[in-house]
Scaffold this motif. Structure first.
Motif, PDB file in Angstrom:
ATOM      1  N   ARG A  10     -20.129  -9.081   0.492  1.00 28.78           N
ATOM      2  CA  ARG A  10     -18.697  -9.340   0.702  1.00 28.78           C
ATOM      3  C   ARG A  10     -17.908  -8.232   0.010  1.00 28.78           C
ATOM      4  O   ARG A  10     -18.173  -7.904  -1.144  1.00 28.78           O
ATOM      5  CB  ARG A  10     -18.295 -10.678   0.066  1.00 28.78           C
ATOM      6  N   LEU A  11     -16.962  -7.697   0.688  1.00 31.15           N
ATOM      7  CA  LEU A  11     -16.104  -6.667   0.131  1.00 31.15           C
ATOM      8  C   LEU A  11     -14.715  -7.240  -0.115  1.00 31.15           C
ATOM      9  O   LEU A  11     -14.234  -8.049   0.673  1.00 31.15           O
ATOM     10  CB  LEU A  11     -15.982  -5.484   1.091  1.00 31.15           C
ATOM     11  N   PRO A  12     -14.087  -6.807  -1.189  1.00 32.36           N
ATOM     12  CA  PRO A  12     -12.690  -7.219  -1.382  1.00 32.36           C
ATOM     13  C   PRO A  12     -11.829  -6.678  -0.235  1.00 32.36           C
ATOM     14  O   PRO A  12     -12.159  -5.653   0.370  1.00 32.36           O
ATOM     15  CB  PRO A  12     -12.298  -6.577  -2.710  1.00 32.36           C
ATOM     16  N   ASP A  30      -8.935  -5.087  -0.089  1.00 35.42           N
ATOM     17  CA  ASP A  30      -8.307  -3.769  -0.212  1.00 35.42           C
ATOM     18  C   ASP A  30      -9.275  -2.721  -0.784  1.00 35.42           C
ATOM     19  O   ASP A  30      -8.856  -1.738  -1.394  1.00 35.42           O
ATOM     20  CB  ASP A  30      -7.065  -3.882  -1.090  1.00 35.42           C
ATOM     21  N   TYR A  31     -10.536  -2.906  -0.571  1.00 32.77           N
ATOM     22  CA  TYR A  31     -11.550  -2.052  -1.192  1.00 32.77           C
ATOM     23  C   TYR A  31     -11.394  -0.589  -0.768  1.00 32.77           C
ATOM     24  O   TYR A  31     -11.376   0.308  -1.603  1.00 32.77           O
ATOM     25  CB  TYR A  31     -12.959  -2.547  -0.825  1.00 32.77           C
ATOM     26  N   PHE A  32     -11.253  -0.318   0.517  1.00 35.67           N
ATOM     27  CA  PHE A  32     -11.224   1.060   0.990  1.00 35.67           C
ATOM     28  C   PHE A  32      -9.925   1.767   0.599  1.00 35.67           C
ATOM     29  O   PHE A  32      -9.932   2.951   0.307  1.00 35.67           O
ATOM     30  CB  PHE A  32     -11.445   1.108   2.506  1.00 35.67           C
ATOM     31  N   ARG A  74      -8.147   1.083  -2.162  1.00 33.41           N
ATOM     32  CA  ARG A  74      -8.238   1.270  -3.606  1.00 33.41           C
ATOM     33  C   ARG A  74      -9.260   2.370  -3.929  1.00 33.41           C
ATOM     34  O   ARG A  74      -9.045   3.178  -4.835  1.00 33.41           O
ATOM     35  CB  ARG A  74      -8.648  -0.052  -4.261  1.00 33.41           C
ATOM     36  N   MET A  75     -10.371   2.414  -3.209  1.00 30.78           N
ATOM     37  CA  MET A  75     -11.395   3.407  -3.447  1.00 30.78           C
ATOM     38  C   MET A  75     -10.843   4.818  -3.201  1.00 30.78           C
ATOM     39  O   MET A  75     -11.110   5.746  -3.952  1.00 30.78           O
ATOM     40  CB  MET A  75     -12.600   3.174  -2.530  1.00 30.78           C
ATOM     41  N   GLU A 126      -8.817   5.856  -6.248  1.00 31.86           N
ATOM     42  CA  GLU A 126      -9.661   6.107  -7.417  1.00 31.86           C
ATOM     43  C   GLU A 126     -10.397   7.442  -7.301  1.00 31.86           C
ATOM     44  O   GLU A 126     -10.481   8.207  -8.273  1.00 31.86           O
ATOM     45  CB  GLU A 126     -10.676   4.970  -7.601  1.00 31.86           C
TER      46      GLU A 126
END
Length: 175
Positions: free
Chosen positions: A30-32, A34-36, A38-39, A42
């Motif tokens: 499972r991915l959060p 807004d993962y992509f 936010r990544m 970063e």
């Protein structure tokens, strides 16, 4: 008529209920949400922070000298160089041993020794010599007969006389 999926599900439930539970849970990743986004931020921040110049380290003279030769310390090159060094060493030893002057120098040194000192040395170290060497030495003596020319009876007689001439301690050493 039952659908094949239901048959598979019932068979799986009978054989392994734990496996069925894992299948119902899904793939487990499972991915959060807004993962992509936010990544991306970063990674961009890390790249910008890493672009600042780093202070140069003090490099010693030995490191600067060995830097171009680092490839020689890899196993393939090190093994090749060791093999070449071994072959060169063996060639040098073989070449030195086959020099024509080395054997004559040894023979000249041995010729300087008088027969009495050689005989005394042989008597003192008789146990270190093999039989063939002793017979060769005895055949080279001037007053000794040649062993190849003697018949077996004459050889036995000569050896008996030699044993009788020896003292008891020499005989004990030979035995």
């Amino acid at each position: 008529m039952k659908r094949p999926d239901e048959d598979i599900r019932k068979e799986l439930e009978e054989l392994s209920p734990n496996l069925l539970k894992l299948k119902e849970q899904g793939d487990g990743f499972r991915l959060p949400g807004d993962y992509f986004q936010r990544m991306q931020k970063e990674v961009l921040e890390k790249v910008q922070a890493g672009s600042q110049p780093v202070a140069a380290k003090n490099i010693g003279w030995l490191d600067r000298l060995l830097a171009p030769l680092q490839f020689l310390f890899q196993p393939r090159w090190a093994l090749s160089l060791a093999t070449i060094a071994l072959l060169v060493t063996l060639g040098a030893v073989w070449f030195y041993q086959n020099q024509p002057g080395t054997e004559s120098a040894l023979s000249a040194e041995l010729a300087k020794l008088d027969p009495e000192s050689l005989d005394a040395y042989i008597q003192a170290n008789l146990h270190e010599f093999d039989t063939e060497t002793l017979l060769e030495f005895a055949s080279n003596q001037e007053n000794q007969p040649s062993f190849e020319d003697l018949t077996p009876e004459e050889l036995d007689q000569y050896l008996d006389e030699a044993i009788q001439e020896m003292d008891v301690e020499t005989l004990k050493e030979l035995l």
